[in-house]
Design an enzyme around this catalytic site. Structure first.
Site, PDB file in Angstrom:
ATOM      1  N   CYS A 109      77.737  60.271  43.609  1.00 18.95           N
ATOM      2  CA  CYS A 109      76.905  59.471  42.320  1.00 18.95           C
ATOM      3  C   CYS A 109      77.282  58.106  41.874  1.00 18.95           C
ATOM      4  CB  CYS A 109      76.760  60.323  41.217  1.00 18.95           C
ATOM      5  SG  CYS A 109      75.691  59.903  39.999  1.00 18.95           S
ATOM      6  N   CYS A 169      78.391  58.771  38.095  1.00 19.44           N
ATOM      7  CA  CYS A 169      79.145  59.599  37.433  1.00 19.44           C
ATOM      8  C   CYS A 169      80.166  59.902  38.498  1.00 19.44           C
ATOM      9  CB  CYS A 169      78.745  60.621  36.963  1.00 19.44           C
ATOM     10  SG  CYS A 169      78.106  61.864  37.921  1.00 19.44           S
ATOM     11  N   TYR A 190      49.875  33.266  58.040  1.00 22.39           N
ATOM     12  CA  TYR A 190      49.073  32.361  58.655  1.00 22.39           C
ATOM     13  C   TYR A 190      47.900  31.358  57.984  1.00 22.39           C
ATOM     14  CZ  TYR A 190      45.854  31.063  62.397  1.00 22.39           C
ATOM     15  OH  TYR A 190      45.057  30.233  63.168  1.00 22.39           O
ATOM     16  N   GLU A 229      28.723  38.625  50.396  1.00 23.09           N
ATOM     17  CA  GLU A 229      28.730  39.733  51.190  1.00 23.09           C
ATOM     18  C   GLU A 229      30.167  40.034  51.704  1.00 23.09           C
ATOM     19  OE1 GLU A 229      26.067  37.982  53.978  1.00 23.09           O
ATOM     20  OE2 GLU A 229      27.636  38.130  55.669  1.00 23.09           O
ATOM     21  N   LYS A 237      33.523  40.286  53.697  1.00 18.91           N
ATOM     22  CA  LYS A 237      34.169  39.579  54.981  1.00 18.91           C
ATOM     23  C   LYS A 237      35.004  40.691  55.594  1.00 18.91           C
ATOM     24  CE  LYS A 237      36.673  35.949  56.769  1.00 18.91           C
ATOM     25  NZ  LYS A 237      37.194  36.352  57.774  1.00 18.91           N
ATOM     26  N   LYS A 259      27.205  32.429  51.331  1.00 17.19           N
ATOM     27  CA  LYS A 259      26.244  31.723  52.402  1.00 17.19           C
ATOM     28  C   LYS A 259      24.994  31.296  51.464  1.00 17.19           C
ATOM     29  CE  LYS A 259      27.463  34.923  56.109  1.00 17.19           C
ATOM     30  NZ  LYS A 259      26.928  35.709  56.840  1.00 17.19           N
ATOM     31  N   ASP A 280      36.953  42.620  58.287  1.00 17.95           N
ATOM     32  CA  ASP A 280      38.262  42.183  58.871  1.00 17.95           C
ATOM     33  C   ASP A 280      38.394  43.261  60.377  1.00 17.95           C
ATOM     34  OD1 ASP A 280      40.564  40.885  59.461  1.00 17.95           O
ATOM     35  OD2 ASP A 280      41.712  42.340  58.112  1.00 17.95           O
ATOM     36  N   LEU A 329      34.667  30.166  60.057  1.00 20.46           N
ATOM     37  CA  LEU A 329      34.444  30.002  58.443  1.00 20.46           C
ATOM     38  C   LEU A 329      35.571  29.138  58.082  1.00 20.46           C
ATOM     39  CD1 LEU A 329      32.876  33.263  57.368  1.00 20.46           C
ATOM     40  CD2 LEU A 329      31.559  30.955  57.412  1.00 20.46           C
ATOM     41  N   TYR A 337      25.370  40.117  60.833  1.00 16.52           N
ATOM     42  CA  TYR A 337      25.134  39.146  59.839  1.00 16.52           C
ATOM     43  C   TYR A 337      24.690  37.855  60.136  1.00 16.52           C
ATOM     44  CZ  TYR A 337      30.123  38.426  61.425  1.00 16.52           C
ATOM     45  OH  TYR A 337      31.045  38.314  62.272  1.00 16.52           O
ATOM     46  N   LYS A 360      39.218  34.419  50.215  1.00 16.30           N
ATOM     47  CA  LYS A 360      39.945  35.166  50.724  1.00 16.30           C
ATOM     48  C   LYS A 360      40.736  36.037  49.833  1.00 16.30           C
ATOM     49  CE  LYS A 360      40.744  34.738  55.584  1.00 16.30           C
ATOM     50  NZ  LYS A 360      41.987  34.935  56.173  1.00 16.30           N
ATOM     51  N   CYS A 408      75.912  63.311  33.353  1.00 14.87           N
ATOM     52  CA  CYS A 408      75.858  62.116  34.200  1.00 14.87           C
ATOM     53  C   CYS A 408      75.127  61.092  33.500  1.00 14.87           C
ATOM     54  CB  CYS A 408      74.843  62.488  35.477  1.00 14.87           C
ATOM     55  SG  CYS A 408      74.626  60.842  36.365  1.00 14.87           S
ATOM     56  N   ARG A 419      33.983  36.385  70.701  1.00  8.41           N
ATOM     57  CA  ARG A 419      33.702  34.956  70.378  1.00  8.41           C
ATOM     58  C   ARG A 419      34.204  34.182  71.469  1.00  8.41           C
ATOM     59  NH1 ARG A 419      35.365  33.236  64.465  1.00  8.41           N
ATOM     60  NH2 ARG A 419      37.541  33.873  65.154  1.00  8.41           N
ATOM     61  N   CYS A 471      72.254  64.430  42.553  1.00  9.94           N
ATOM     62  CA  CYS A 471      73.776  64.489  41.516  1.00  9.94           C
ATOM     63  C   CYS A 471      73.776  65.922  40.767  1.00  9.94           C
ATOM     64  CB  CYS A 471      73.881  63.336  40.588  1.00  9.94           C
ATOM     65  SG  CYS A 471      75.218  63.578  39.380  1.00  9.94           S
TER      66      CYS A 471
END
Ligand code: IVH
Length: 690
Positions: free
Chosen positions: A400, A403, A24, A100, A102, A282, A104, A72, A212, A306, A425, A123, A419
């Site tokens: 297998c 072998c 994104y 500080e 971020k 900041k 999520d 931001l 914040y 990020k 083998c 928001r 096996c």
């Protein structure tokens, strides 16, 4: 632009995203670059001009924010942070910049009037959000009223609502048990929880908040708080009001300390209770913030750094199987190479056929690839919405691939197929030989996967029994270890066909490996279930290979750290003739088969269980265990109620936290040395600050 908008809605809403956050960000960046080149094409409702998701036909009342909620701008490298500092004229190291986490989660604006919480609003598009007050009131860490001596008439407090990772995992487990679809990630879950029509549902989700920033602020009759002039002061004020604030915010000066902070927080990103996807920087001085101002969508005085993505999308090109040293046949995914958390990933284990089913991945699928924590990449699952119909199902092979022997479960109900042809083998033999060379076993430099394969393919080794009998003569028959042409190095002339320096080094290293302690020799035998811990326990208890071989299953099982499953496996292993031949030929070639107990070491740790975590100055991971065991203690790897001491080194992570929560005494390196020398009496009190 439409694509960015669609994904943006999925990001901010509760619909599971179909692209990763990193994709994104890249898409948005592309649109930004395009718009920068062709400003005439910029539309007012372009995602680069608006904040958040504009859609909101959800039945919640719309509320206008008194002050706009900003987004931001992003930075993806330290150079971009430096460029930002230069842009705002703060590159000199004398301006404090607050760094500080971020978080999520999803942003929220909490309005307090005369100190009382009156509204919680999402928001939305930054100007208008949804009134989710009823749901906000169910979040226990949000105070109903503000404390302290400076309570304004009106204040909008901005922060991030999140679901702690642990709660998210529990919720998803419960959903899976009920046969329901799990949530994609904590952020989507928090969004879904906060926008529930029924606050009682929200109340059952343990949402939390970190604040914040301030929006509108009117002191009215109240005395303005004297600390309000800086960003760091705002956090002190928020805390005084009773709002949760980050414990990790720090005002730093200069690019050096800032870079240190970014690196440190990235290394610790999984130790926080919530997910973080970066660091917000900041300008501390609010007068300077005001001077710098904002663009239409983001303040100029702040920027989000990020972290490199830990979750990316890629194509699952194929599923193949690998035959391991114990014969276990493990399917693994082959993917279009992709960078995740700083390294390129092409392969990821899928463990067994049941895991492939459970994850529901098809060959050709777009898959979510994660590198959680430190190292191992994991295919999380398919992006079902991205299927085209050309994907096909994978089937576990029945024979297998190395072998041709028919694969079988070792015991009924085993998840793994194996096996059974351990003796002949080629894949198993090569893996066992390479394992002997690995650091956890006899640590023979040069003897890796490639060398092991070359030794077996050339017919020089039939299996590991002859490993310590190898001579220069033998290596002349292995193309990997011979010179292609005449050479002269350090004054020594060598002819084509002579053994290479690398080959000679391997022989030297094999000679040195004969002196390794008994437990490493036991590990090297690739006995099922017998890893380093069990090998150490066996070596300590029996002190020689002969004694282990002669011990009854009962004797073996009685050893602390061994138990019935390992005992049976060891017993059965020694009953096979070609296994015994390995031990005999190694012994004849001079491999050490007994440990003398060093009588000069006092058994100061008898009966104690000690866990070491983080890095110590005077010990390696192995030598710290050696030190504990040789003194009669048990070196455990996880902290529990039964742990007596936890030794905490630099950069210790969750184990230290666990010790703290369980009240297990913690020792620093100096105290640990006292413990080794004098036993528990020497660290009886004040262990932690010892
Ligand atoms: S400050 C005026 N600080 O990240 C500045 N935002 O990608 C407003 N976020 O919209 C934001 N942690 O929802 C700030 N410590 C933090 C944050 C943070 C997470 C979110 C916030 C913002 C988004 C931008």
């Amino acid at each position: 632009m439409q694509r960015v908008e669609e994904h943006r809605a999925r990001y901010y809403g509760e619909d599971a995203p179909t692209i990763s956050d990193a994709e994104y960000d890249a898409l948005e960046r592309e649109l930004k670059d395009l718009e920068a080149e062709h400003p005439e094409l910029v539309e007012p409702d372009s995602p680069t001009q608006v904040v958040g998701s504009a859609r909101g036909e959800t039945g919640f009342a719309s509320v206008q924010h008194r002050e706009r909620m900003m987004s931001l701008d992003n930075a993806f490298s330290i150079e971009e942070i430096e460029a930002w500092l230069a842009r705002i004229g703060r590159e000199a190291g004398d301006h404090p910049i607050v760094c500080e986490p971020k978080i999520d989660g999803l942003s929220i604006s909490l309005t307090y009037e005369d100190g009382t919480l009156v509204r919680g609003v999402t928001r939305g598009d930054g100007t208008t959000g949804e009134d989710v007050t009823a749901n906000v009131l169910t979040i226990p860490s949000i105070p109903r009223s503000l404390g302290g001596d400076h309570v304004p008439a009106v204040v909008e407090i901005r922060g991030e609502v999140f679901l702690p990772i642990e709660a998210f995992e529990r919720l998803n487990e419960a959903l899976l048990e009920e046969g329901k679809a799990p949530y994609a990630n904590p952020r989507n879950t928090a969004a879904g929880s906060l926008r529930q029509k029924d606050p009682e549902v929200t109340a059952q989700r343990p949402l939390d908040v970190t604040t914040y920033a301030l929006g509108a602020l009117e002191w009215g009759d109240a005395e303005p708080h004297p600390s309000i002039g800086t960003q760091s002061g705002i956090y002190a004020v928020l805390a005084e009001w009773g709002m949760p604030v980050s414990a990790f915010a720090q005002a730093l000066r200069g690019i050096g300390p800032i870079e240190g902070y970014l690196k440190d927080l990235e290394a610790r990103r999984h130790d926080l209770v919530h997910e973080i996807d970066g660091v917000v920087l900041k300008v501390d001085d609010r007068a300077v913030q005001a001077e710098l101002g904002s663009t239409s969508r983001a303040p100029r005085w702040a920027i989000a750094y990020k972290f490199p993505p830990e979750e990316v999308h890629t194509t699952l090109e194929d599923i193949r199987v690998d035959v391991g040293r114990t014969g276990r046949v493990t399917p693994y995914g082959v993917m279009t190479p992709v960078t995740v958390a700083g390294s390129t990933v092409t392969f990821a284990t899928l463990h067994n056929k049941h895991e492939v089913k459970r994850k529901g991945v098809l060959i050709g699928d777009t898959v979510v690839l994660r590198k959680a924590g430190d190292v191992i990449p994991e295919i999380v699952g398919p992006v079902v919405a991205a299927r085209t119909g050309a994907e096909r199902e994978w089937e576990m092979p029945t024979a297998c691939p190395s072998c041709g022997t028919a694969l079988a479960e070792q015991k009924e109900g085993d998840k793994d197929l194996r096996c059974p042809n351990a003796q002949a083998c080629p894949a198993q033999i090569v893996d066992r030989i390479a394992f002997i060379g690995s650091r956890g076993a006899l640590d023979v430099e040069v003897l890796g996967e490639k060398a092991a394969a070359a030794l077996v393919e050339s017919g020089v080794l039939v299996n590991e029994a002859g490993l310590f009998e190898l001579t220069e003569q033998d290596l002349r028959r292995v193309p990997l270890f011979t010179l292609e042409s005449d050479s002269k190095k350090d004054g020594i002339e060598r002819k084509a066909g002579d053994v290479s320096t690398n080959g000679l080094r391997m022989l030297d290293n094999l000679a040195a490996a004969r002196e390794q302690p008994l437990w490493r020799v036991i590990v090297s035998l690739s006995i099922r279930h017998v890893g380093p811990t069990a090998s150490r326990a066996l070596a300590t208890a029996f002190e020689s290979m002969d004694a282990v071989r002669a011990a009854s299953e009962e004797d073996l099982a009685a050893v602390e750290g061994v138990g019935p499953v390992i005992a049976e496996s060891v017993r059965q292993w020694f009953e096979v003739d070609w296994h015994v031949e390995i031990v005999d030929r190694w012994a004849a070639a001079g491999v050490r088969m007994a440990d003398e107990r060093d009588a000069s070491i006092e058994r100061t740790l008898e009966g104690l269980t000690v866990v070491a975590t983080g890095s110590l100055e005077g010990f390696t991971r192995d030598s710290v265990k050696e030190a504990i065991i040789s003194r009669g203690g048990k070196a455990a790897s996880s902290v529990s109620k039964n742990t007596d001491f936890v030794v905490v080194g630099a950069n210790a992570g969750s184990k230290a936290a666990k010790a703290e929560s369980l009240g297990v005494p913690m020792l620093d390196e100096a105290a640990f040395e006292r413990l080794l020398a004098q036993g528990p009496g020497a660290v009886a009190d004040g262990a932690a600050d010892g």
